[in-house]
Design an enzyme around this catalytic site. Structure first.
Site, PDB file in Angstrom:
ATOM      1  CB  SER A 111       3.973 -13.289   1.408  1.00  0.00           C
ATOM      2  OG  SER A 111       3.801 -14.193   2.482  1.00  0.00           O
ATOM      3  CE1 TYR A 162       4.294  -9.344   5.153  1.00  0.00           C
ATOM      4  CE2 TYR A 162       3.534 -11.621   5.054  1.00  0.00           C
ATOM      5  CZ  TYR A 162       4.486 -10.657   4.765  1.00  0.00           C
ATOM      6  OH  TYR A 162       5.624 -11.004   4.084  1.00  0.00           O
TER       7      TYR A 162
END
Length: 334
Positions: free
Chosen positions: A126, A151
């Site tokens: 990501s 995350y």
């Protein structure tokens, strides 16, 4: 080729599985169909690819025994691992969900790939791994040691875990740092979806950092094309590489990391304006401060990916937003 696609009911996973199957590959897709967001949307994505050379199996990545049975039965050539617990803000409220899916799940995939001599593991990282970085555009040679959400930390961990398996066992792995993906069949927890729904419902939209934010919005078709192309670019060992002289995006092991994005950030207010134009409605706006876990700007340097695959995004933000809004109105009018 025979592919396993994890997260096959997800936004990106369903489209990757669809394109691979359409191209004549045998595709098995797995997903746990959790209720993080609307399950009916996930099932509708799967329904779209029923006519293709595709088989779906409901399976949770944290169940290593079931995953190993799956690998033993199907003898996959390649794995595209897109299954994970998504969402930056949700990770602040529900951290344990990320440990099960993003850490244990990723480790289980690595183990299964190692034990079954998989040709290539492509997995989702990501853009959030860039964290506190302020230099732009973000390059894969940059340090990514300061994430601002759990995350992001799990995605950085996935890259580290993958490198260890590439180094120890020679498993070829490629991580893709996705930059803000949007388009038809998108996720309800992401800004394009939230803004469109609220504007149509006459509700006020919240705009973080008073609108002074930039995102490298990338249309779904461009992302999927890049994912499928990179699956054919299998990393190899490079005995001449060293930590001192090499980039963190490569290694002496068969390991690689790439940015995958549009490469031209859009101001949040411009993106909202395109949604307003596509809907023909002016949004009611509530400007507020930066929220926990947010970053000011994302901006991808994708030159390495372009060099490796010829991948170059084709869809601009106006066209992409119009296609998303058209899909949204059609899907939710049923």
């Amino acid at each position: 080729m025979k592919y396993l696609v994890t997260g096959a009911a997800g936004f990106i996973g369903s489209r990757v599985a669809e394109l691979l199957a359409h191209n004549g590959h045998h595709v098995v897709g797995i997903d746990n169909i959790n209720d993080y967001y609307d399950v009916s949307l996930k099932l509708a994505r799967l329904e779209k690819i029923k006519s293709y050379n595709f088989k779906f199996i409901k399976l949770d990545l944290s169940k290593s025994d079931l995953l190993n049975d799956l690998f033993n039965e199907h003898k996959f050539d390649r794995v595209i691992h897109l299954g994970a617990q998504a969402g930056v803000r949700y990770s602040i409220e529900n951290p344990m969900a990320y440990a099960d899916s993003n850490l244990i799940g990723h480790l289980n995939i690595l183990e299964a790939c190692r034990n079954n001599n998989i040709q290539h593991l492509v997995y989702a990282s990501s853009s959030s791994v860039y964290g506190l970085n302020s230099k732009t555009p973000f390059e894969t040679s940059d340090s990514v040691d300061h994430p601002v959400s759990l995350y992001a930390a799990t995605k950085k961990s996935n890259e580290l875990m993958s490198h260890s398996y590439s180094h120890l066992y020679g498993t070829p792995t490629t991580g893709l740092r996705f930059f803000t993906v949007y388009g038809p069949w998108g996720r309800p927890d992401m800004a394009p979806f939230i803004f469109t729904k609220k504007i149509l419902d006459g509700e006020t939209i919240d705009i973080n950092n008073n609108g002074d934010m930039w995102r490298d919005f990338t249309y779904i078709d461009d992302i999927v094309e890049g994912v499928v192309r990179i699956a054919d670019v299998i990393p190899t060992r490079n005995e001449e590489w060293t930590v001192e002289s090499g980039t963190p995006a490569t290694s002496s092991a068969p390991y690689a990391v790439y940015n995958i994005g549009h490469g031209s950030p859009i101001n949040l207010m411009e993106f909202i304006h395109e949604i307003e134009s596509a809907l023909g409605i002016e949004a009611k706006k509530n400007f507020r401060e930066m929220q926990p876990g947010d970053v000011y700007q994302t901006y991808a340097d994708t030159s390495d990916l372009f060099e490796a695959t010829g991948y170059k995004p084709q869809v601009g933000v106006r066209e992409g937003v119009q296609k998303f809004v058209q899909w949204y109105k059609e899907f939710y009018s049923k």
